[in-house]
Design an enzyme around this catalytic site. Sequence first.
Site, short mmCIF file in Angstrom:
data_model
loop_
_atom_site.label_atom_id
_atom_site.label_comp_id
_atom_site.label_asym_id
_atom_site.label_seq_id
_atom_site.Cartn_x
_atom_site.Cartn_y
_atom_site.Cartn_z
N GLY A 82 2.50 -1.11 4.42
CA GLY A 82 2.64 0.30 4.08
C GLY A 82 4.11 0.67 3.93
O GLY A 82 4.74 0.44 2.91
N GLY A 83 4.68 1.22 5.00
CA GLY A 83 6.05 1.77 4.97
C GLY A 83 7.08 0.88 4.31
O GLY A 83 7.85 1.32 3.44
N GLU A 118 -6.10 -5.08 10.19
CA GLU A 118 -5.08 -4.06 10.46
C GLU A 118 -5.39 -3.34 11.77
O GLU A 118 -6.18 -2.38 11.77
CB GLU A 118 -5.06 -3.04 9.33
CG GLU A 118 -4.73 -3.63 7.98
CD GLU A 118 -4.04 -2.61 7.09
OE1 GLU A 118 -2.94 -2.88 6.65
OE2 GLU A 118 -4.61 -1.52 6.89
N ASN A 145 0.86 -1.18 0.00
CA ASN A 145 0.00 0.00 0.00
C ASN A 145 0.90 1.23 0.00
O ASN A 145 1.45 1.60 1.04
CB ASN A 145 -0.90 -0.02 1.24
CG ASN A 145 -1.80 1.21 1.31
OD1 ASN A 145 -1.88 1.98 0.35
ND2 ASN A 145 -2.45 1.41 2.45
N TRP A 146 1.05 1.83 -1.18
CA TRP A 146 1.96 2.99 -1.29
C TRP A 146 1.34 4.23 -0.66
O TRP A 146 2.04 5.23 -0.45
CB TRP A 146 2.26 3.27 -2.76
CG TRP A 146 3.16 2.26 -3.43
CD1 TRP A 146 3.65 1.10 -2.90
CD2 TRP A 146 3.70 2.34 -4.77
NE1 TRP A 146 4.44 0.46 -3.82
CE2 TRP A 146 4.49 1.19 -4.96
CE3 TRP A 146 3.58 3.27 -5.80
CZ2 TRP A 146 5.17 0.95 -6.17
CZ3 TRP A 146 4.23 3.03 -7.01
CH2 TRP A 146 5.03 1.88 -7.18
N LYS A 147 0.05 4.24 -0.40
CA LYS A 147 -0.65 5.43 0.10
C LYS A 147 -0.34 6.63 -0.81
O LYS A 147 -0.19 6.44 -2.01
CB LYS A 147 -0.28 5.71 1.56
CG LYS A 147 -0.35 4.46 2.43
CD LYS A 147 -0.26 4.76 3.90
CE LYS A 147 -0.18 3.47 4.67
NZ LYS A 147 -0.33 3.63 6.08
N SER A 173 2.76 -2.41 10.50
CA SER A 173 4.21 -2.48 10.72
C SER A 173 4.82 -3.84 10.38
O SER A 173 5.68 -4.32 11.09
CB SER A 173 4.55 -2.06 12.15
OG SER A 173 4.14 -0.71 12.37
N HIS A 209 -9.74 1.17 4.30
CA HIS A 209 -8.51 1.35 5.08
C HIS A 209 -8.82 2.27 6.26
O HIS A 209 -9.61 3.21 6.14
CB HIS A 209 -7.40 1.94 4.20
CG HIS A 209 -6.05 1.89 4.84
ND1 HIS A 209 -5.67 2.78 5.81
CD2 HIS A 209 -5.02 1.03 4.68
CE1 HIS A 209 -4.44 2.47 6.22
NE2 HIS A 209 -4.02 1.41 5.55
N GLU A 239 -7.29 4.66 7.48
CA GLU A 239 -7.06 6.09 7.22
C GLU A 239 -8.26 6.69 6.50
O GLU A 239 -8.60 7.86 6.71
CB GLU A 239 -5.76 6.26 6.40
CG GLU A 239 -4.53 5.99 7.27
CD GLU A 239 -3.32 5.47 6.53
OE1 GLU A 239 -3.28 5.54 5.29
OE2 GLU A 239 -2.40 4.95 7.21
N GLY A 291 1.86 2.04 10.88
CA GLY A 291 2.81 3.14 10.77
C GLY A 291 3.44 3.52 12.09
O GLY A 291 4.08 4.57 12.20
C1 PEP Z 1 -1.06 0.08 5.91
O1 PEP Z 1 -0.92 1.15 5.39
O2 PEP Z 1 -2.02 -0.60 5.61
C2 PEP Z 1 -0.03 -0.35 6.87
C3 PEP Z 1 -0.22 -1.50 7.46
O3 PEP Z 1 1.04 0.48 7.07
P1 PEP Z 1 2.41 0.11 7.83
O4 PEP Z 1 2.89 -1.19 7.24
O5 PEP Z 1 3.33 1.24 7.51
O6 PEP Z 1 2.11 -0.03 9.28
#
Ligand code: PEP
Length: 253
Positions: free
Chosen positions: A236-237, A169, A9-11, A215, A97, A99, A175
């Site tokens: 994500g990251g 999640e 997930n590049w966001k 994470s 998501h 967010e 994050g």
């Molecule tokens: C996400 O954006 O869905 C996510 C899980 O981010 P991260 O891996 O950075 O916690």
Amino acid sequence: MRKQIAAANWKMNLTFQQGEKLLDDIFDAGIDLATHQQVIFAVPFPYLLMTRSETEEVKNYEVAAQNCSDKDSGAYTGEVSAEMLHSLAVNFCIIGHSERREYFGETNSLLSEKVNQCLKFNITPIFCCGESLAIRESGIQNEFVQTQLRESLFHLNEENIKRIVIAYEPIWAIGTGKTASSAQAQEMHAHLRSVLAKQYGNGIAKDISILYGGSVKANNAKELFGCPDVDGGLVGGASLVAKDFIEIIRSLK
Ligand code: PEP
């Protein structure tokens, strides 16, 4: 056999050129996926076509949108419909998501409409659920995620529920660098599968992929994905760094 999936997930990160380079670096690793494995890149809308053309040459690599409208079409400036995604041969879309739930006020009932839009246009929703820290600390996380599933997914019939990918999640792990332990992840994933089994039967529940997100890193993916009910991750990251995401892909069962 249900799919084992590493979804990036590049966001709202990376320029177009940085995105192209990241994909090139990942493909340079030449990882051949088994039939039961899939890698999905959820990229910003303007990068969908580029990502689709990079992935279509390689078996089991796919592209996803990060959101779509709950409406068919019309005067909704700035929105992108599921039909538009379908017309670009995009086969996956992240729905719900945390967010989007938090910053854009997306509710369980709105998300049920987005799920319907996706299915109507042959797009697999990657449906996100998960609790906040306050909910976890009050010990009602199981009921909370069960309600998210019930209000957004349980109107679906057996044929359609099979077309969903679920991503658990926990918001407190997204994050933050604070990962759920593999025991916590397995416990929740087993709970989600039992909720699905109660509603649709064991045969269907065992075929639905449930990803963990929060994470996921190169150094914890193997342990998390090794849990019996964890079928890969939504990342994500760490999906923005080629060598980390490559390691995460290699951690798939
Ligand atoms: C996400 O954006 O869905 C996510 C899980 O981010 P991260 O891996 O950075 O916690």
